[in-house]
Design a protein around this motif. Structure first.
Motif, mmCIF file in Angstrom:
data_model
loop_
_atom_site.group_PDB
_atom_site.id
_atom_site.type_symbol
_atom_site.label_atom_id
_atom_site.label_comp_id
_atom_site.label_asym_id
_atom_site.label_seq_id
_atom_site.Cartn_x
_atom_site.Cartn_y
_atom_site.Cartn_z
ATOM 1 N N ARG A 1 36.569 50.001 36.823
ATOM 2 C CA ARG A 1 36.700 49.903 38.277
ATOM 3 C C ARG A 1 35.842 48.773 38.847
ATOM 4 N N GLU A 2 34.563 48.723 38.427
ATOM 5 C CA GLU A 2 33.675 47.682 38.945
ATOM 6 C C GLU A 2 34.193 46.294 38.589
ATOM 7 N N GLN A 3 34.590 46.107 37.339
ATOM 8 C CA GLN A 3 35.061 44.797 36.922
ATOM 9 C C GLN A 3 36.393 44.460 37.569
ATOM 10 N N GLY A 4 37.213 45.477 37.833
ATOM 11 C CA GLY A 4 38.446 45.227 38.573
ATOM 12 C C GLY A 4 38.176 44.671 39.957
ATOM 13 N N ILE A 5 37.128 45.178 40.616
ATOM 14 C CA ILE A 5 36.752 44.680 41.950
ATOM 15 C C ILE A 5 36.304 43.225 41.866
ATOM 16 N N VAL A 6 35.377 42.940 40.946
ATOM 17 C CA VAL A 6 34.844 41.580 40.819
ATOM 18 C C VAL A 6 35.951 40.594 40.469
ATOM 19 N N LEU A 7 36.828 40.970 39.555
ATOM 20 C CA LEU A 7 37.863 40.046 39.091
ATOM 21 C C LEU A 7 38.980 39.885 40.114
ATOM 22 N N ALA A 8 39.224 40.903 40.920
ATOM 23 C CA ALA A 8 40.171 40.726 42.028
ATOM 24 C C ALA A 8 39.620 39.717 43.033
ATOM 25 N N GLU A 9 38.322 39.825 43.340
ATOM 26 C CA GLU A 9 37.696 38.854 44.251
ATOM 27 C C GLU A 9 37.729 37.455 43.660
ATOM 28 N N LEU A 10 37.519 37.350 42.348
ATOM 29 C CA LEU A 10 37.577 36.035 41.704
ATOM 30 C C LEU A 10 38.997 35.482 41.741
ATOM 31 N N ALA A 11 39.990 36.338 41.550
ATOM 32 C CA ALA A 11 41.380 35.874 41.620
ATOM 33 C C ALA A 11 41.692 35.316 43.007
ATOM 34 N N VAL A 12 41.225 35.991 44.060
ATOM 35 C CA VAL A 12 41.442 35.486 45.420
ATOM 36 C C VAL A 12 40.736 34.148 45.600
ATOM 37 N N GLU A 13 39.526 34.030 45.061
ATOM 38 C CA GLU A 13 38.778 32.768 45.154
ATOM 39 C C GLU A 13 39.526 31.637 44.464
ATOM 40 N N LEU A 14 40.041 31.898 43.274
ATOM 41 C CA LEU A 14 40.738 30.851 42.519
ATOM 42 C C LEU A 14 42.098 30.531 43.121
ATOM 43 N N ALA A 15 42.663 31.478 43.883
ATOM 44 C CA ALA A 15 43.959 31.254 44.527
ATOM 45 C C ALA A 15 43.821 30.721 45.943
ATOM 46 N N SER A 16 42.593 30.366 46.346
ATOM 47 C CA SER A 16 42.356 29.885 47.703
ATOM 48 C C SER A 16 42.601 28.387 47.812
ATOM 49 N N ASP A 17 43.092 27.968 48.969
ATOM 50 C CA ASP A 17 43.241 26.531 49.239
ATOM 51 C C ASP A 17 41.894 25.824 49.270
ATOM 52 N N ASP A 18 40.824 26.582 49.471
ATOM 53 C CA ASP A 18 39.485 25.990 49.526
ATOM 54 C C ASP A 18 38.883 25.755 48.141
#
Length: 440
Positions: free
Chosen positions: A389-406
């Motif tokens: 669960r914890e790693q799912g949270i961190v990696l979901a946030e990382l996926a959003v970061e890597l999928a960001s236009d920024d």
């Protein structure tokens, strides 16, 4: 909004899928179990909110385990807690003088007369050695030296013979019979049979087979995409909970979180749970050969997550990728150990070797080598729901970061990747295993 964090931390979506995978049993590449695991993963991704979840088949070299044995010093070792064949070993019997090479460093092979001999080598390297030596590197050093057979000795106690494939892309079935033996059997034959004639016997069914990749998507229909990946297959001797049921289950957990945050995605997330990773990265190579690398913004590959509470990342020399990982880890307050070194041993590699940004994510554990991985001990009881669960949270946030236009991560020139492999002393091993993809 942070509601998704609480929902993910109380979600059983990933863990339930992990239980589904381990309860299937044998998920060896090309098996019916691997197919059923892929179908279950397709359905889990669709239920989690991904679109167009489907399977894409491809042909592979099949290999099905038969029997194996080792005769040494008047004893026959043929029990599964003593000796097992290495996948894609050819069938056959080989006899020869046993030569114990200890760690099996490259110079050990250079200094020994191995023609017609049976080579015994450990699965680890000494603390002072500067890099990990893959099993296949030791195997092909033995092949090149003219050995009659190869015996791979686990360094982890517990009557756990190690598995792991041999073979190359050009010749998927290996050249000489190969078996893994437990640390205890290895120590016994090294003490009692070094210099004596030993016999190695392997039987296996070797025929054409089919594997499959599982695909799904989230987010906008953008020109470029983030690949979120894992592998579904596992070795047939255990549940494959750590390697890599947990990786695929965490992908499902991440997809469940991203489906709640789809408006935060600026780039399409292409989810791929590969088949046939354990026999040479076949599924990921199949996709990489057909993909437009310029359209892949990054690869986020989960292989070996949840084995420890903290996360490790290979950043492969992509500085902007390392920065993104560090930023997310700081923001989420989660330890992350980032190395800039190249790690050419999982499903990110068919992309990274050509300069596509990619990270291999794994769970940090104490000790050297695979630990319980690739042994009978790769079972669900070693893992914790909290970590998934914890790693799912961190990696979901990382996926959003890597999928960001920024977030922009520049691709690297393949010549730079090749030079880094040379600098890290990894090129020699890749050449001998047939994995060196560059023109010299």
């Amino acid at each position: 909004m942070t509601d998704w964090i609480g929902e993910t931390f109380t979600s059983d979506v990933g863990w339930n899928h992990l239980e589904t995978l381990v309860d299937i049993g044998d998920r060896m590449a090309g098996s019916d179990g691997e197919r059923r695991a892929a179908e279950a993963t397709r359905d889990a991704l669709a239920d989690a909110g991904a679109r167009d979840a489907h399977l894409a088949e491809f042909d592979i070299q099949g290999w099905e385990r038969g029997t194996s044995s080792l005769d040494a010093a008047g004893e026959t070792y043929d029990q599964r807690h003593e000796v097992i064949a290495l996948p894609r070993s050819p069938s056959g019997t080989a006899s020869g003088e046993l030569v114990d090479l200890g760690y099996g460093l490259p110079r050990d092979f250079e200094d020994a007369d191995l023609d017609g001999k049976v080579v015994l080598a450990r699965s680890d390297v000494p603390e002072w050695y500067d890099r990990y030596l893959h099993r296949r590197e030791k195997y092909y050093h033995a092949v090149e030296a003219g050995a009659a057979a190869f015996v791979y000795r686990n360094h982890v106690d517990g009557c756990l013979p190690p598995t792991g494939s041999v073979g190359t892309d050009a010749d998927p079935v290996g050249d000489i019979p190969a078996v893994g033996v437990s640390a205890e059997v290895g120590a016994r034959i090294a003490r009692r049979a070094d210099g004596d004639i030993v016999d190695v016997d392997v039987t296996a069914a070797i025929e054409d087979a089919t594997s499959q990749n599982v695909h799904a998507t989230l987010g906008p229909d953008s020109d470029d995409e983030l690949l979120l990946t894992s592998h579904v297959d596992a070795h047939d001797i255990a549940e494959g909970a750590m390697d890599n049921g947990a990786g695929t289950a965490t992908v499902v957990q991440v997809v469940d979180a991203l489906a709640k945050r789809e408006n935060d995605l600026d780039t399409r997330v292409h989810v791929v749970c590969f088949g046939a990773e354990e026999v040479g990265l076949v599924g990921s190579a199949h996709l990489a050969e057909r993909a437009d690398h310029d359209d892949v913004a990054a690869v986020l590959n989960l292989d070996g997550v949840c084995q420890g509470r903290d996360l490790g990342f290979y950043a492969h020399g992509f500085d902007e990728l390392a920065d993104a990982i560090d930023d997310v880890a700081d923001r989420m307050g989660h330890p992350a150990y980032v190395t800039p070194e190249l790690g050419p041993h999982s499903d990110h590699w068919p992309f990274v070797k050509w300069g596509v940004p990619g990270t291999h994510v794994y769970g940090k554990t104490p000790g050297d080598g695979r630990g319980w991985g690739h042994t009978h001990a790769d079972t669900l009881d070693k893992l914790e729901k909290r970590d998934l669960r914890e790693q799912g949270i961190v990696l979901a946030e990382l996926a959003v970061e890597l999928a960001s236009d920024d977030t922009t991560i520049e691709h690297r020139d393949p010549d730079e990747i090749a030079a880094q492999l040379e600098d890290e002393d990894q090129a020699e091993g890749m050449r001998i295993t047939g994995d060196w993809p560059y023109d010299d």
